[in-house]
Design an enzyme around this catalytic site. Structure first.
Site, PDB file in Angstrom:
ATOM      1  N   HIS A 286      10.461  -4.732   9.775  1.00 42.00           N
ATOM      2  CA  HIS A 286      11.581  -4.098   9.055  1.00 42.00           C
ATOM      3  C   HIS A 286      12.626  -3.531  10.001  1.00 42.00           C
ATOM      4  CE1 HIS A 286       9.929  -4.384   5.010  1.00 42.00           C
ATOM      5  NE2 HIS A 286       8.753  -4.167   5.533  1.00 42.00           N
ATOM      6  N   ASP A 346       4.454  -1.125   8.196  1.00 38.90           N
ATOM      7  CA  ASP A 346       4.028  -2.029   7.121  1.00 38.90           C
ATOM      8  C   ASP A 346       4.578  -3.433   7.317  1.00 38.90           C
ATOM      9  OD1 ASP A 346       6.589  -0.898   6.742  1.00 38.90           O
ATOM     10  OD2 ASP A 346       6.621  -1.638   4.688  1.00 38.90           O
ATOM     11  N   GLU A 347       3.920  -4.367   6.680  1.00 38.69           N
ATOM     12  CA  GLU A 347       4.400  -5.739   6.518  1.00 38.69           C
ATOM     13  C   GLU A 347       4.944  -6.350   7.801  1.00 38.69           C
ATOM     14  OE1 GLU A 347       5.857  -6.015   2.011  1.00 38.69           O
ATOM     15  OE2 GLU A 347       7.273  -4.939   3.276  1.00 38.69           O
ATOM     16  N   VAL A 348       4.148  -6.364   8.839  1.00 42.37           N
ATOM     17  CA  VAL A 348       4.595  -6.999  10.068  1.00 42.37           C
ATOM     18  C   VAL A 348       4.312  -8.500   9.971  1.00 42.37           C
ATOM     19  CG1 VAL A 348       4.418  -7.043  12.570  1.00 42.37           C
ATOM     20  CG2 VAL A 348       4.063  -4.894  11.321  1.00 42.37           C
ATOM     21  N   GLU A 399      -1.281  -0.239   6.094  1.00 44.19           N
ATOM     22  CA  GLU A 399      -1.658  -1.375   6.944  1.00 44.19           C
ATOM     23  C   GLU A 399      -2.143  -0.930   8.312  1.00 44.19           C
ATOM     24  OE1 GLU A 399       1.059  -1.442   5.016  1.00 44.19           O
ATOM     25  OE2 GLU A 399       1.866  -3.486   4.843  1.00 44.19           O
TER      26      GLU A 399
END
Lengths: 552, 503
Positions: A286, A346-348, A399
């Protein structure tokens, strides 16, 4: 050594955390004769206080005579700007901004009027000049009687909550006069962390919108503004040390940024309302917008053996990355006074890392094999060390915990993924591992559907998972999240309110307060009150408010 | 289509080329024909004029146009005084001095649409100077009925919210405001003849009503923007609020042999009902000048009628058996006759068509139900009746995803039928029902999603078949709406130069 200090400090916090998941009271409401009152007798109270005693005896309030006063012996006086500002705010709310005395009739003889609300801060340090924190005492006791009502709170933070409750007790009679019933309230929050997340990266949110929503948060006794300030799409935070980040990474370098003065204003506006501002600078994913103003920060992606010209997450293998992060977070730690900073995590997306030969080489050197979550852990680990050295605690998205990053015990794990069963299992795992946690999964308010979806938000409970009492004590609260992909100033406020009010009651009121039809009746009133106070909170269902929204 | 409007910008003298073709040609809805070139002309707020062309059938004194000139001047030059003719370079550029407005037909409405297109072509360069590219547009709407329904009964909408909506409708070239003014929860229309209806049936008899002045103001505001106002007085169902101010209008429901104290739909067996309805509709048609009136007729719940012994006796007398749809048809037949006598074309919801299969009166059918709505369109047109399509445009249902494309991808004529049948589809309508909507959230829920439907109803379907091509234009148009003060929500991540300034 600094890290050790932080550990001790937060260890103490841990003990002091409110035992939120263990019921204290049964949440019932009794009148002075010991009769259980119907909840609809408290139409206007939101979130419902822990304990209310009410009677049918009513008193008048006169705009020309009523005063807020500092009680004798209070540790706060007229130099306490938090209270002075709050007095003015609540005077306006109570008397409807007219400041005229609408009641010329003087209904009957003496003894029927509340002339003042005496505010007494009972502990030696009122914290008038301080910032609210995770351990702030927000409890208060309110006793409404004539000729004086009394509000007692150990700290100003509780006084702010009590003033809100006091203003909610005031109602307009048929003649437009302000009335309040004889009432006793004893109140404190069930959870210490009650937050709203706003996303100012997907869309820029003008300052005015942020301030208006802080105002609405105070009406709902929220105490954390989680400012998801940067993300892939734009970097509106103006950094003193790295001005290029916003100069090149915002939607517009002058009209779509938050200057240091703006940030200061948000923090002070929030402080006045007992709201903490927790900034989130989400990395290593992000971060597309960071790349424009900070060369070599992001990982170059490869197609085959040559760079593709696109970039991935933060490059975790360069020392320059960590030098930058150290400088940047040092600045953040001075700009944002709160003891916590949210580090994201998050969300790597690993595909870019996988494509990059230098990263692969580094993976081999480190013996990570093909496990890129180890690389993520490596980055987070170093980032946590950097942030620890600034004397801040940190929050991360779940995460980071899921990927097995070694975390200090003072880390707050923010749960946001999955369905009900999955997030409950996650809460059990996180608390089972001894970490403190907060919940957002059921409160992604950017997700909308037809009908009264506030009910789902209301029914969810952060303590509904299988675990010991000790585990449940590790739940510090939750946050309503309004992600910005489809939200900007044009639709933010009606989308957030009154749906976020449902979450507010879940986080403040007793665990036993869950009667949905009673909540409906009170929430309808509460949303009209917000509308009257200038917040365009959308309707729950068919019906009307006496004063409709006039800001069209 | 005989009523075409040509909008041409005739530029005398030299022109200077400035860069390439603009990135987004943001006329929304897409005109039928648009030819533009990279030639740019600057516009000066001080020099620019609207003029009636020599060949125009209209001269000054036409207040619709005169007012539109004023309005569009401000829209084109929002910073009045328009000092934007920057010094840099502007001297070299030819100046567009005036826009000739042609009147090829008598239809003023189309001309206003032309002004809208013109205003959307004007851009500002980096120095803030206004310019317009050389452009030729030939344009006309695909459908004559392009409506938007607001529901002022479930929630009262302050006048300001309605007027703002009319403004935004004009920007999107929508031309019918369908005012669903009363329903079960409240009766905000203040009747001259029956003042008790709003006095006892509105949420509040003074603050939550529409006075005659309010209604006139809405109609005039709409007229100046080329928008018709189609009033709906829905009956016999959806009338709970009427009963408060008009005793014995509604059917008393029974439990066993005794009245239960609750009421059902309008009582269709009393003469007094029809006297009342005739009087009310007479007033309504004198207040609302449009040649159409919407009579509702949807979702009639028969259970109350079934419980009432007088109704049952009437059914027997009329030979209706136990088919209550016949009773509803009987009622609607009478109401449509009243409206016909008042010289109005009736519009009804599809329920009325579905129930009544023989000797249907000549009404316009509004198709609103889900499922195969085009099957219904086909049935109605086969019966030779005109159709307004609403089913795919219920915008009060927020999708799980942001779904403007769903409204864009509608194909109103994609049913099997003759050319004659297709001609009977006179248009469509966006519906914003009010259960969960009031002034706090109306605008962002309507806009820009209603714009998607607006383009479908105005533009050529082949030219506008691509969602991907529409997306950047709609994004741009949404920013234009914001700049004009319409609280339109974002389609996706991104930003506008001028963000919404309210909260």
């Amino acid at each position: 050594m600094a890290a050790m200090g932080a550990l001790l400090k937060f260890g103490a916090l841990l003990l002091a955390a409110v035992a939120a998941c263990v019921a204290w009271e049964d949440g019932d409401v009794w009148d002075y004769d010991g009769h259980k009152l119907k909840d609809s007798d408290f139409l206007a109270l939101w979130p419902l206080p822990q304990k209310v005693q009410s009677s049918a005896v009513s008193f008048q309030l006169s705009a020309s005579r009523f005063q807020f006063t500092h009680a004798e012996g209070s540790s706060a006086g007229s130099d306490c700007s938090i209270l002075q500002n709050a007095f003015r705010r609540y005077f306006d709310y109570i008397f409807g901004f007219t400041k005229k005395d609408r009641d010329q009739r003087r209904r009957n003889a003496a003894g029927s009027e509340v002339l003042e609300l005496q505010v007494a801060i009972t502990s030696p340090d009122a914290e008038c000049d301080g910032f609210p924190s995770l351990t702030s005492d927000e409890s208060y006791e309110l006793s409404v009687d004539q000729p004086s009502a009394v509000l007692k709170a150990p700290k100003v933070w509780g006084a702010l909550r009590g003033l809100e409750t006091f203003s909610q007790l005031v109602y307009e009679d048929a003649y437009g006069a302000r009335n309040i019933n004889k009432t006793g309230v004893s109140d404190f929050p069930r959870f210490a962390h009650r937050g709203v997340l706003l996303d100012s990266s997907r869309h820029y949110l003008p300052l005015k919108v942020i301030l208006a929503n802080l105002e609405a948060m105070a009406m709902n006794k929220y105490n954390v503004f989680h400012w998801h300030i940067s993300d892939d799409q734009s970097f509106p935070y103006v950094s003193r040390m790295f001005p290029d980040l916003s100069q090149k990474g915002s939607y517009h370098p002058y009209t779509h940024v938050y200057t240091p003065a703006d940030v200061k204003m948000v923090i002070e506006f929030a402080r006045m309302r007992g709201i903490r501002v927790i900034a989130e600078f989400d990395t290593p994913g992000h971060t597309q917008s960071w790349g424009f103003g900070q060369k070599d920060l992001l990982t170059p992606c490869y197609t085959g053996s040559s760079p593709s010209g696109t970039y991935g997450p933060v490059n975790p293998i360069l020392n320059t990355t960590y030098d930058f992060m150290a400088g940047f977070f040092k600045e953040i730690s001075t700009v944002f006074p709160d003891a916590y900073v949210h580090l994201g995590g998050d969300e790597v997306d690993f595909s870019c890392w996988k494509s990059n030969p230098d990263i692969q080489k580094f993976m081999d050197q480190q013996g990570f094999g093909k496990d890129y979550s180890k690389l993520e852990s490596f980055y987070i680990q170093r980032l946590l060390d950097i942030v620890s050295s600034t004397d801040k605690g940190y929050m991360v998205w779940q995460e980071v915990f899921d990927n097995g990053v070694k975390l200090k015990m003072d880390t707050l794990i923010h749960v946001w993924k999955g369905n009900e069963a999955q997030y409950q299992a996650e809460m059990a795992r996180v608390t089972g591992a001894g970490y403190r946690t907060l919940l957002s999964t059921p409160w992604y308010l950017n997700r909308i559907s037809y009908g009264q979806d506030w009910r789902d938000a209301y029914k969810a409970d952060p303590c509904n998972f299988t675990g010991t009492d000790a585990q449940k004590k590790l739940v510090i609260g939750g946050e309503a999240c309004l992600w910005g992909e489809y939200v900007d100033a044009s639709n933010l406020t009606p989308r957030l309110w009154p749906r976020a009010s449902a979450v507010a009651e879940r986080l403040w009121s007793d665990q036993g307060v869950r009667d949905i039809s009673d909540a409906y009746v009170r929430l309808v009133q509460h949303r009209c009150r917000m509308v009257e106070r200038g917040i365009p909170a959308e309707p729950l269902f068919t019906g009307y408010c006496r004063h409709e929204y006039s800001g069209v | 289509m005989s009523s075409r409007c040509n909008l041409r910008f005739l530029i005398p003298g030299l022109a200077l080329l400035l860069g390439g073709v603009p990135s987004v040609l943001a006329v929304w809805p897409q005109p039928q024909q648009i030819r533009n070139s990279a030639e740019r002309y600057s516009l000066s707020a001080r020099a620019f004029l609207f003029k009636h062309a020599d060949v125009s059938a209209v001269r000054s004194g036409c207040d619709v146009l005169d007012q539109a000139f004023t309005r569009y001047f401000t829209l084109i030059f929002p910073e009045s005084g328009g000092g934007g003719t920057g010094d840099t370079g502007a001297a070299l550029i030819n100046t567009l001095l005036h826009c000739c407005v042609y009147m090829h037909s008598w239809n003023l409405i189309l001309n206003i649409s032309g002004l809208e297109s013109l205003s959307q072509l004007v851009e500002q360069d980096d120095y803030g100077a206004y310019y317009i590219n050389k452009t030729e547009i030939e344009d006309f709407p695909r459908f004559q009925f392009r409506g938007l329904l607001l529901d002022t009964s479930r929630h009262y909408l302050p006048l300001q919210a309605i007027l703002k909506t009319l403004d935004a409708m004009a920007y999107s070239k929508l031309n019918v405001f369908h005012w669903h003014i009363v329903d079960d929860p409240s009766f905000p229309y203040q009747s001259r003849k029956y003042p008790d209806l709003s006095k006892k049936g509105a949420y509040h008899p003074f603050t939550h009503i529409y006075t005659q002045t309010d209604v006139r103001r809405v109609i005039e505001h709409a007229r100046l923007r080329g928008i018709r106002v189609l009033a709906e007085f829905d009956s016999p169902g959806h009338t709970q609020s009427w009963g408060n101010g008009q005793p014995s209008l509604l059917t008393p429901c029974y439990r066993g042999d005794v009245p239960s104290g609750t009421y059902g739909p309008v009582n269709p067996i009393l003469d007094s009902t029809y006297v009342f309805m005739a009087n009310l509709l007479k007033e309504v048609t004198s207040v609302f000048p449009d040649s159409y009136i919407h009579l509702g007729g949807d979702e009639v719940d028969f259970s109350c009628w079934k419980s009432n012994p007088d109704i049952k006796a009437f059914m027997k007398k009329m030979g209706f058996g136990s088919d209550f749809t016949k009773l509803e048809s009987f009622y609607m037949q009478n109401i449509v006759n009243i409206s016909t006598m008042l010289n109005r074309s009736s519009v009804v919801w599809q329920d009325v068509f579905d129930y009544h299969e023989i000797n249907r009166p000549r009404y316009v059918v509004e198709v609103w139900k889900w499922g195969c709505y085009l099957c219904e369109v086909r049935r109605v047109t086969k019966a030779g009746l005109k159709v307004i399509l609403a089913s795919p445009w219920y915008l009060d249902l927020p999708g799980p995803t942001h779904d403007w494309a769903r409204y864009y991808n509608v194909r109103p004529l994609a049913f099997k039928g003759t050319e004659e049948q297709k001609k009977l589809v006179i248009g469509g309508e966006v519906c914003m029902w009010g259960e969960y909507v009031d002034a706090t959230n109306l605008s962002p829920r309507l806009w820009p999603r209603a714009c998607a439907a607006a383009e479908r109803l105005w533009s050529d379907e082949v030219q506008t078949s691509s969602v991907d091509q529409a997306f950047p234009r709609l994004t741009d148009f949404r920013c234009r709406l914001l700049r004009r003060g319409i609280q339109a929500e974002p389609l996706y991540v991104g930003h506008c130069k001028n963000e919404y300034q309210g909260i």
